[in-house]
Write a protein that holds these residues in place. Structure first.
Motif, PDB file in Angstrom:
ATOM      1  N   VAL A  78       0.803  -1.289  -0.129  1.00  9.94           N
ATOM      2  CA  VAL A  78       0.186  -0.378   0.386  1.00  9.94           C
ATOM      3  C   VAL A  78       0.479   1.183  -0.220  1.00  9.94           C
ATOM      4  O   VAL A  78       2.392   1.082   0.607  1.00  9.94           O
ATOM      5  CB  VAL A  78      -1.106  -0.291   1.204  1.00  9.94           C
ATOM      6  CG1 VAL A  78      -0.429   0.442   2.882  1.00  9.94           C
ATOM      7  CG2 VAL A  78      -2.361   0.495   0.859  1.00  9.94           C
ATOM      8  N   CYS A  79       0.832   1.882  -0.314  1.00  7.28           N
ATOM      9  CA  CYS A  79       1.539   3.479  -0.857  1.00  7.28           C
ATOM     10  C   CYS A  79       1.601   3.933   0.619  1.00  7.28           C
ATOM     11  O   CYS A  79       0.251   3.773   1.316  1.00  7.28           O
ATOM     12  CB  CYS A  79       0.542   4.528  -1.518  1.00  7.28           C
ATOM     13  SG  CYS A  79      -0.932   5.056  -0.760  1.00  7.28           S
ATOM     14  N   SER A  80       3.494   4.901   0.792  1.00  6.72           N
ATOM     15  CA  SER A  80       3.729   5.065   2.418  1.00  6.72           C
ATOM     16  C   SER A  80       2.246   6.465   2.574  1.00  6.72           C
ATOM     17  O   SER A  80       2.511   6.207   4.029  1.00  6.72           O
ATOM     18  CB  SER A  80       4.977   5.863   1.664  1.00  6.72           C
ATOM     19  OG  SER A  80       6.078   4.760   1.425  1.00  6.72           O
ATOM     20  N   ILE A  81       2.205   7.162   2.184  1.00  8.21           N
ATOM     21  CA  ILE A  81       1.199   8.335   2.522  1.00  8.21           C
ATOM     22  C   ILE A  81       0.049   7.673   4.194  1.00  8.21           C
ATOM     23  O   ILE A  81       0.585   8.131   4.841  1.00  8.21           O
ATOM     24  CB  ILE A  81       0.969   9.129   1.822  1.00  8.21           C
ATOM     25  CG1 ILE A  81      -0.410  10.211   2.259  1.00  8.21           C
ATOM     26  CG2 ILE A  81      -0.801   8.557   0.925  1.00  8.21           C
ATOM     27  CD1 ILE A  81      -0.542  11.901   1.275  1.00  8.21           C
ATOM     28  N   VAL A  82      -0.120   6.674   3.484  1.00  5.62           N
ATOM     29  CA  VAL A  82      -1.416   6.124   4.281  1.00  5.62           C
ATOM     30  C   VAL A  82      -1.179   5.387   5.528  1.00  5.62           C
ATOM     31  O   VAL A  82      -1.665   5.592   6.168  1.00  5.62           O
ATOM     32  CB  VAL A  82      -1.606   4.811   3.676  1.00  5.62           C
ATOM     33  CG1 VAL A  82      -2.884   3.582   4.742  1.00  5.62           C
ATOM     34  CG2 VAL A  82      -3.366   5.078   2.277  1.00  5.62           C
ATOM     35  N   ASP A 107      -9.406   2.800  -2.639  1.00  9.57           N
ATOM     36  CA  ASP A 107      -9.569   2.163  -1.179  1.00  9.57           C
ATOM     37  C   ASP A 107      -8.904   2.229  -0.122  1.00  9.57           C
ATOM     38  O   ASP A 107      -9.275   2.448   0.930  1.00  9.57           O
ATOM     39  CB  ASP A 107      -9.435   0.591  -1.886  1.00  9.57           C
ATOM     40  CG  ASP A 107     -10.588  -0.005  -2.950  1.00  9.57           C
ATOM     41  OD1 ASP A 107     -11.524   1.003  -2.667  1.00  9.57           O
ATOM     42  OD2 ASP A 107     -10.439  -0.556  -3.534  1.00  9.57           O
ATOM     43  N   PRO A 108      -7.319   2.453  -0.172  1.00  7.99           N
ATOM     44  CA  PRO A 108      -6.149   2.590   0.774  1.00  7.99           C
ATOM     45  C   PRO A 108      -6.849   3.744   1.534  1.00  7.99           C
ATOM     46  O   PRO A 108      -6.328   3.688   2.958  1.00  7.99           O
ATOM     47  CB  PRO A 108      -4.843   2.989   0.302  1.00  7.99           C
ATOM     48  CG  PRO A 108      -5.879   2.179  -0.930  1.00  7.99           C
ATOM     49  CD  PRO A 108      -6.421   2.296  -1.746  1.00  7.99           C
ATOM     50  N   ALA A 109      -7.699   4.857   1.024  1.00  5.94           N
ATOM     51  CA  ALA A 109      -7.714   5.923   1.562  1.00  5.94           C
ATOM     52  C   ALA A 109      -9.386   5.736   1.780  1.00  5.94           C
ATOM     53  O   ALA A 109      -8.997   6.200   3.027  1.00  5.94           O
ATOM     54  CB  ALA A 109      -8.299   7.568   0.435  1.00  5.94           C
ATOM     55  N   SER A 244       1.896  12.975  -9.203  1.00  4.74           N
ATOM     56  CA  SER A 244       1.954  13.757  -8.087  1.00  4.74           C
ATOM     57  C   SER A 244       0.665  14.099  -6.406  1.00  4.74           C
ATOM     58  O   SER A 244       0.806  15.000  -6.044  1.00  4.74           O
ATOM     59  CB  SER A 244       3.041  13.968  -7.320  1.00  4.74           C
ATOM     60  OG  SER A 244       4.264  13.481  -7.943  1.00  4.74           O
ATOM     61  N   PHE A 245      -0.018  13.528  -7.052  1.00  2.24           N
ATOM     62  CA  PHE A 245      -2.073  14.580  -6.794  1.00  2.24           C
ATOM     63  C   PHE A 245      -2.092  14.640  -5.163  1.00  2.24           C
ATOM     64  O   PHE A 245      -2.542  15.562  -4.872  1.00  2.24           O
ATOM     65  CB  PHE A 245      -2.169  14.933  -7.702  1.00  2.24           C
ATOM     66  CG  PHE A 245      -2.745  12.943  -8.049  1.00  2.24           C
ATOM     67  CD1 PHE A 245      -3.774  12.100  -7.293  1.00  2.24           C
ATOM     68  CD2 PHE A 245      -2.488  11.997  -9.623  1.00  2.24           C
ATOM     69  CE1 PHE A 245      -4.298  10.592  -7.589  1.00  2.24           C
ATOM     70  CE2 PHE A 245      -3.038  11.331  -9.920  1.00  2.24           C
ATOM     71  CZ  PHE A 245      -3.461  10.028  -8.239  1.00  2.24           C
ATOM     72  N   CYS A 246      -1.355  13.037  -4.354  1.00  2.00           N
ATOM     73  CA  CYS A 246      -1.862  12.642  -3.614  1.00  2.00           C
ATOM     74  C   CYS A 246      -1.237  12.525  -2.709  1.00  2.00           C
ATOM     75  O   CYS A 246      -0.359  13.408  -1.748  1.00  2.00           O
ATOM     76  CB  CYS A 246      -2.846  11.484  -3.361  1.00  2.00           C
ATOM     77  SG  CYS A 246      -3.191  10.927  -1.660  1.00  2.00           S
ATOM     78  N   GLU A 247      -0.073  11.524  -2.371  1.00  2.00           N
ATOM     79  CA  GLU A 247       1.153  11.693  -1.413  1.00  2.00           C
ATOM     80  C   GLU A 247       2.770  12.535  -2.223  1.00  2.00           C
ATOM     81  O   GLU A 247       2.359  12.618  -3.753  1.00  2.00           O
ATOM     82  CB  GLU A 247       1.966  10.420  -2.272  1.00  2.00           C
ATOM     83  CG  GLU A 247       3.135   9.570  -1.281  1.00  2.00           C
ATOM     84  CD  GLU A 247       3.689   8.573  -1.150  1.00  2.00           C
ATOM     85  OE1 GLU A 247       2.825   7.318  -0.412  1.00  2.00           O
ATOM     86  OE2 GLU A 247       4.512   7.993  -1.250  1.00  2.00           O
TER      87      GLU A 247
HETATM   88  S1  SF4 Z   1      -3.946   8.384  -4.065  1.00  2.00           S
HETATM   89 FE1  SF4 Z   1      -3.445   8.836  -2.382  1.00  2.00          FE
HETATM   90  S2  SF4 Z   1      -3.748   7.111  -0.891  1.00  2.00           S
HETATM   91 FE2  SF4 Z   1      -4.646   6.211  -3.022  1.00  2.00          FE
HETATM   92  S3  SF4 Z   1      -2.966   5.277  -3.213  1.00  2.00           S
HETATM   93 FE3  SF4 Z   1      -2.557   7.383  -4.280  1.00  2.00          FE
HETATM   94  S4  SF4 Z   1      -1.088   8.046  -2.854  1.00  2.00           S
HETATM   95 FE4  SF4 Z   1      -2.170   6.211  -1.888  1.00  2.00          FE
END
Ligand code: SF4
Length: 385
Positions: A78-82, A107-109, A244-247
């Motif tokens: 899963v991505c690091s920011i989560v 889904d992770p968010a 790079s819109f989120c993490e």
């Molecule tokens: S949108 Fe954000 S929370 Fe969702 S998978 Fe991408 S980096 Fe992770």
């Protein structure tokens, strides 16, 4: 006289080490005011602000926090920011928040919102279900109802009624902040030698931590200072950066991309704080205006579901409008929305004859040599073609 260097050295270090210190300073002077954390990408911050509270971006923990507890709540892929956002909570670093808001980006968010609700019962956890269908005649009413639900929660939490007048004032304020950010981006697009992407990033990132009134005055000073610069352009390729819109990537990585020979003319960093292409109307029903702006006047992104125009067309248009000659896709590792989009972007870019390079990053990364070498090779292949 304020210089850009002075502003950047003042804000960069806290951003990289203890970003919430910037907010803590405000809380010291406003001990009775409440603070709401906003997980990326987009939150209608005006509703929070109109209730007399401060919206603050909770955008992961960068590369200075070791993940020791959050791994047990999430799978490894899963991505690091989560994970880092949860780690911030589990290590009491989000104690200054009174609430936090997530929304339907992936889904992770979505799961992170539920994990927060379970683990932090004293925190008001809100969740916005953004519309997935932009063309239904009911979309606007649906989103207005969603925003009104949020309004009720925040009125209860703050003890303040969110009047139409208060909401209009907040929209006007954030309109000004976004207008200045658009101006900053326009300066970099037109003369990237006078404003580096790291500088542009730092000046944008502090928008997520400072009260908008304070950030607006910093931005005005910064824009004045940048306009006094007259640097000589370097021999670099001009690119649009996407993905790079989120993490968020570490600032050192952004610096490395520039040093490897790129002028970045546009990017999608911190997109939620620059979400609208134009000002939100302030006449009529302000809640409806806010919802209408999301549906009809917001930027495209990997997490906004809008079938009216393909995202790849927006990207190609952006390349043409900025005069860039290539695209850098910089996507967070395990970020499904960004990686799904890449499949579409790749096809469209190849068809349009626009060279591109795709790199994956993690906010927690420390070593940048590999990414830098890849970008240098890409730049050289274009400069000496
Ligand atoms: S949108 Fe954000 S929370 Fe969702 S998978 Fe991408 S980096 Fe992770």
């Amino acid at each position: 006289m304020t210089t850009v260097e002075h502003l950047i050295s003042h804000y960069r270090e806290p951003l990289e080490n203890f970003p919430f210190d910037l907010t803590a300073e405000w809380k010291k002077h406003h001990p009775d005011k409440k603070i709401i954390g906003c997980y990326p990408v987009y939150t209608p911050v005006e509703i929070i602000h109109a209730a007399g509270m401060l919206p603050v971006g909770v955008i992961g923990a960068g590369n200075r926090l070791e993940i020791a507890h959050a791994d047990s709540r999430f799978q490894s892929f899963v991505c690091s920011i989560v994970k880092s956002t949860l780690e911030l909570g589990l290590t009491d670093r989000l104690k200054f928040l009174d609430g936090i808001v997530f929304h339907s980006i992936c889904d992770p968010a979505r799961n992170l919102g539920s994990v927060f609700k379970r683990n932090f019962p004293d925190l008001m956890v809100e969740y916005i279900h953004f519309p997935q269908n932009m063309t239904s005649p009911h979309t606007l009413d649906y989103l207005v109802a969603e925003y009104r639900r949020l309004q009720t929660s925040y009125e209860q939490l703050s003890g303040n009624k969110i009047t139409e007048e208060a909401l209009r004032r907040s929209i006007t304020l954030y309109n000004e902040q976004r207008r200045l950010l658009r101006e900053l981006y326009a300066i970099r697009r037109e003369a990237p030698e006078n404003l580096s992407t790291v500088e542009c990033y730092v000046l944008t990132r502090i928008a997520t931590l400072l009260p908008p009134e304070e950030h607006i005055s910093v931005l005005k000073e910064a824009i004045d200072a940048v306009r006094r610069r007259n640097e000589k352009p370097k021999d670099r390729i001009r690119v649009v950066l996407e993905g790079s819109f989120c993490e968020q990537p570490p600032i050192e990585l952004i610096e490395g991309l520039e040093a490897a020979g790129c002028y970045i003319l546009d990017d999608d960093f911190l997109l939620g704080w620059r979400w609208f292409r134009e000002e939100i109307a302030t006449d009529g029903d302000p809640m409806r205006n806010l919802a209408n702006a999301y549906i009809n006047h917001s930027v495209y992104s990997g997490v906004k579901h809008d079938t009216r125009e393909p995202k790849s067309k927006h990207l190609i248009d952006k390349v043409k409008e900025t005069g860039a000659s290539a695209v850098l896709i910089l996507a967070a590792k395990f970020c499904e929305p960004a990686l799904f989009d890449y499949a579409l972007y790749k096809r469209a870019l190849e068809k349009a004859g626009i060279p591109h390079l795709c790199l994956e990053f993690e906010e927690k990364m420390w070593i940048f040599d590999k990414a830098r070498t890849e970008v240098e090779t890409f730049v050289e292949s274009m400069l000496f073609d």
